[in-house]
Design a protein around this motif. Structure first.
Motif, PDB file in Angstrom:
ATOM      1  N   PRO A  55     -16.395 -30.911  17.641  1.00 19.32           N
ATOM      2  CA  PRO A  55     -16.245 -29.641  16.910  1.00 19.32           C
ATOM      3  C   PRO A  55     -17.534 -29.229  16.209  1.00 19.32           C
ATOM      4  N   GLU A  56     -17.735 -27.939  16.123  1.00 14.63           N
ATOM      5  CA  GLU A  56     -18.869 -27.376  15.386  1.00 14.63           C
ATOM      6  C   GLU A  56     -18.468 -27.219  13.919  1.00 14.63           C
ATOM      7  N   PRO A  57     -19.444 -27.143  13.012  1.00 13.88           N
ATOM      8  CA  PRO A  57     -19.101 -26.933  11.600  1.00 13.88           C
ATOM      9  C   PRO A  57     -18.330 -25.626  11.366  1.00 13.88           C
ATOM     10  N   ALA A  58     -18.516 -24.634  12.232  1.00  9.84           N
ATOM     11  CA  ALA A  58     -17.802 -23.360  12.075  1.00  9.84           C
ATOM     12  C   ALA A  58     -16.301 -23.502  12.302  1.00  9.84           C
ATOM     13  N   ALA A  59     -15.875 -24.621  12.876  1.00  6.38           N
ATOM     14  CA  ALA A  59     -14.461 -24.829  13.193  1.00  6.38           C
ATOM     15  C   ALA A  59     -13.758 -25.626  12.102  1.00  6.38           C
ATOM     16  N   ASP A  60     -14.122 -25.409  10.836  1.00  3.82           N
ATOM     17  CA  ASP A  60     -13.540 -26.199   9.759  1.00  3.82           C
ATOM     18  C   ASP A  60     -12.049 -25.961   9.574  1.00  3.82           C
ATOM     19  N   ASP A  61     -11.569 -24.740   9.806  1.00  4.35           N
ATOM     20  CA  ASP A  61     -10.142 -24.445   9.700  1.00  4.35           C
ATOM     21  C   ASP A  61      -9.737 -23.533  10.862  1.00  4.35           C
ATOM     22  N   PRO A  62      -9.491 -24.112  12.040  1.00  8.53           N
ATOM     23  CA  PRO A  62      -9.193 -23.284  13.206  1.00  8.53           C
ATOM     24  C   PRO A  62      -7.871 -22.537  13.093  1.00  8.53           C
ATOM     25  N   GLY A  63      -6.957 -22.999  12.256  1.00  7.36           N
ATOM     26  CA  GLY A  63      -5.667 -22.327  12.088  1.00  7.36           C
ATOM     27  C   GLY A  63      -5.793 -20.945  11.482  1.00  7.36           C
ATOM     28  N   ARG A  64      -6.896 -20.700  10.756  1.00 10.95           N
ATOM     29  CA  ARG A  64      -7.131 -19.382  10.161  1.00 10.95           C
ATOM     30  C   ARG A  64      -7.482 -18.327  11.203  1.00 10.95           C
ATOM     31  N   ASN A  65      -8.087 -18.756  12.300  1.00 14.54           N
ATOM     32  CA  ASN A  65      -8.516 -17.826  13.337  1.00 14.54           C
ATOM     33  C   ASN A  65      -7.301 -17.326  14.111  1.00 14.54           C
ATOM     34  N   GLN A  66      -6.984 -16.056  13.945  1.00 14.23           N
ATOM     35  CA  GLN A  66      -5.786 -15.477  14.565  1.00 14.23           C
ATOM     36  C   GLN A  66      -5.938 -15.254  16.068  1.00 14.23           C
ATOM     37  N   THR A  67      -7.172 -15.333  16.593  1.00 12.37           N
ATOM     38  CA  THR A  67      -7.373 -15.100  18.019  1.00 12.37           C
ATOM     39  C   THR A  67      -7.154 -16.355  18.854  1.00 12.37           C
ATOM     40  N   LEU A  68      -7.039 -17.503  18.203  1.00 13.15           N
ATOM     41  CA  LEU A  68      -6.861 -18.759  18.932  1.00 13.15           C
ATOM     42  C   LEU A  68      -5.385 -19.029  19.205  1.00 13.15           C
ATOM     43  N   SER A  69      -5.128 -19.574  20.373  1.00 11.80           N
ATOM     44  CA  SER A  69      -3.768 -19.981  20.711  1.00 11.80           C
ATOM     45  C   SER A  69      -3.458 -21.300  20.005  1.00 11.80           C
ATOM     46  N   SER A  80     -11.536 -33.016  15.552  1.00 12.44           N
ATOM     47  CA  SER A  80     -12.120 -33.110  14.209  1.00 12.44           C
ATOM     48  C   SER A  80     -11.979 -34.522  13.645  1.00 12.44           C
ATOM     49  N   ASP A  81     -10.949 -35.239  14.040  1.00 15.60           N
ATOM     50  CA  ASP A  81     -10.797 -36.629  13.598  1.00 15.60           C
ATOM     51  C   ASP A  81     -11.839 -37.527  14.260  1.00 15.60           C
ATOM     52  N   MET A  82     -11.987 -37.350  15.583  1.00 18.69           N
ATOM     53  CA  MET A  82     -12.938 -38.126  16.355  1.00 18.69           C
ATOM     54  C   MET A  82     -13.201 -37.366  17.656  1.00 18.69           C
ATOM     55  N   PRO A  83     -14.460 -37.243  18.075  1.00 16.72           N
ATOM     56  CA  PRO A  83     -14.723 -36.555  19.339  1.00 16.72           C
ATOM     57  C   PRO A  83     -13.897 -37.164  20.471  1.00 16.72           C
ATOM     58  N   GLN A  84     -13.395 -36.297  21.341  1.00 16.59           N
ATOM     59  CA  GLN A  84     -12.494 -36.717  22.412  1.00 16.59           C
ATOM     60  C   GLN A  84     -13.048 -36.265  23.757  1.00 16.59           C
ATOM     61  N   SER A  85     -12.742 -37.011  24.798  1.00 15.02           N
ATOM     62  CA  SER A  85     -13.107 -36.591  26.146  1.00 15.02           C
ATOM     63  C   SER A  85     -12.061 -35.604  26.657  1.00 15.02           C
ATOM     64  N   ILE A  86     -12.394 -34.902  27.714  1.00 12.19           N
ATOM     65  CA  ILE A  86     -11.447 -33.971  28.328  1.00 12.19           C
ATOM     66  C   ILE A  86     -10.189 -34.721  28.756  1.00 12.19           C
ATOM     67  N   ALA A  87     -10.354 -35.905  29.326  1.00 16.47           N
ATOM     68  CA  ALA A  87      -9.202 -36.697  29.778  1.00 16.47           C
ATOM     69  C   ALA A  87      -8.318 -37.098  28.593  1.00 16.47           C
ATOM     70  N   GLU A  88      -8.927 -37.501  27.480  1.00 14.69           N
ATOM     71  CA  GLU A  88      -8.149 -37.881  26.298  1.00 14.69           C
ATOM     72  C   GLU A  88      -7.395 -36.685  25.728  1.00 14.69           C
ATOM     73  N   LEU A  89      -8.042 -35.526  25.721  1.00 18.02           N
ATOM     74  CA  LEU A  89      -7.363 -34.319  25.228  1.00 18.02           C
ATOM     75  C   LEU A  89      -6.174 -33.963  26.104  1.00 18.02           C
ATOM     76  N   ALA A  90      -6.364 -34.037  27.419  1.00 20.17           N
ATOM     77  CA  ALA A  90      -5.272 -33.715  28.345  1.00 20.17           C
ATOM     78  C   ALA A  90      -4.091 -34.653  28.125  1.00 20.17           C
ATOM     79  N   ALA A  91      -4.378 -35.932  27.926  1.00 20.43           N
ATOM     80  CA  ALA A  91      -3.303 -36.897  27.693  1.00 20.43           C
ATOM     81  C   ALA A  91      -2.649 -36.665  26.334  1.00 20.43           C
TER      82      ALA A  91
END
Length: 140
Positions: A55-69, A80-91
């Protein structure tokens, strides 16, 4: 005609009883709906299974962004807890890898995350060459 056949079918009053799917049916929202029909993102990064999403520092509170699903928000929160791989995110999200690639590509374009790739073993320097360089430097 029996008494049972003359009655009209019972209509369930419980909204849970009228559901046409069960817990094993999986998500009701189809993957193509989450990605708006896209199968790839416009991201210039290669989003393979081992790509690490940070995550970038600009993503501190993604829930505020109304354009995000909700899926976008969940990806940023997981990373934000720990960087994840694409495979880990999918799982972790229980989504197909292709869907996660498109969603991460969206987040890269919005500059909410960046993607890094580990150096492939073939591109790492050979240990023997490094030892020879060190021995050559010691000989000087």
């Amino acid at each position: 005609m029996s008494a049972d056949s003359s009655r009209s079918p019972a209509r369930p009053t419980d909204p849970q009883a009228s559901r046409w799917y069960d817990a094993e049916a999986g998500p009701v929202v189809r993957p193509y709906a989450m990605t708006r029909g896209r199968t790839s993102s416009a991201s210039r990064h290669r989003l393979d299974l081992i790509a690490i999403v940070v995550p970038e520092p600009a993503a501190d509170d993604p829930g505020r962004n109304q354009t995000l699903s909700p899926e976008h928000v969940e990806i940023v929160e997981l990373c934000s807890d720990m960087p994840q791989s694409i495979a880990e995110l999918a799982a972790g999200l229980d989504l197909p890898v292709g869907v996660v690639r498109v969603l991460v590509g969206d987040l890269v374009e919005d500059e909410l995350v960046h993607v890094t790739r580990p150096v492939p073993p073939a591109e790492l320097p050979d240990v023997n060459i490094l030892r020879e360089v060190i021995n050559g430097l010691r000989a000087l």
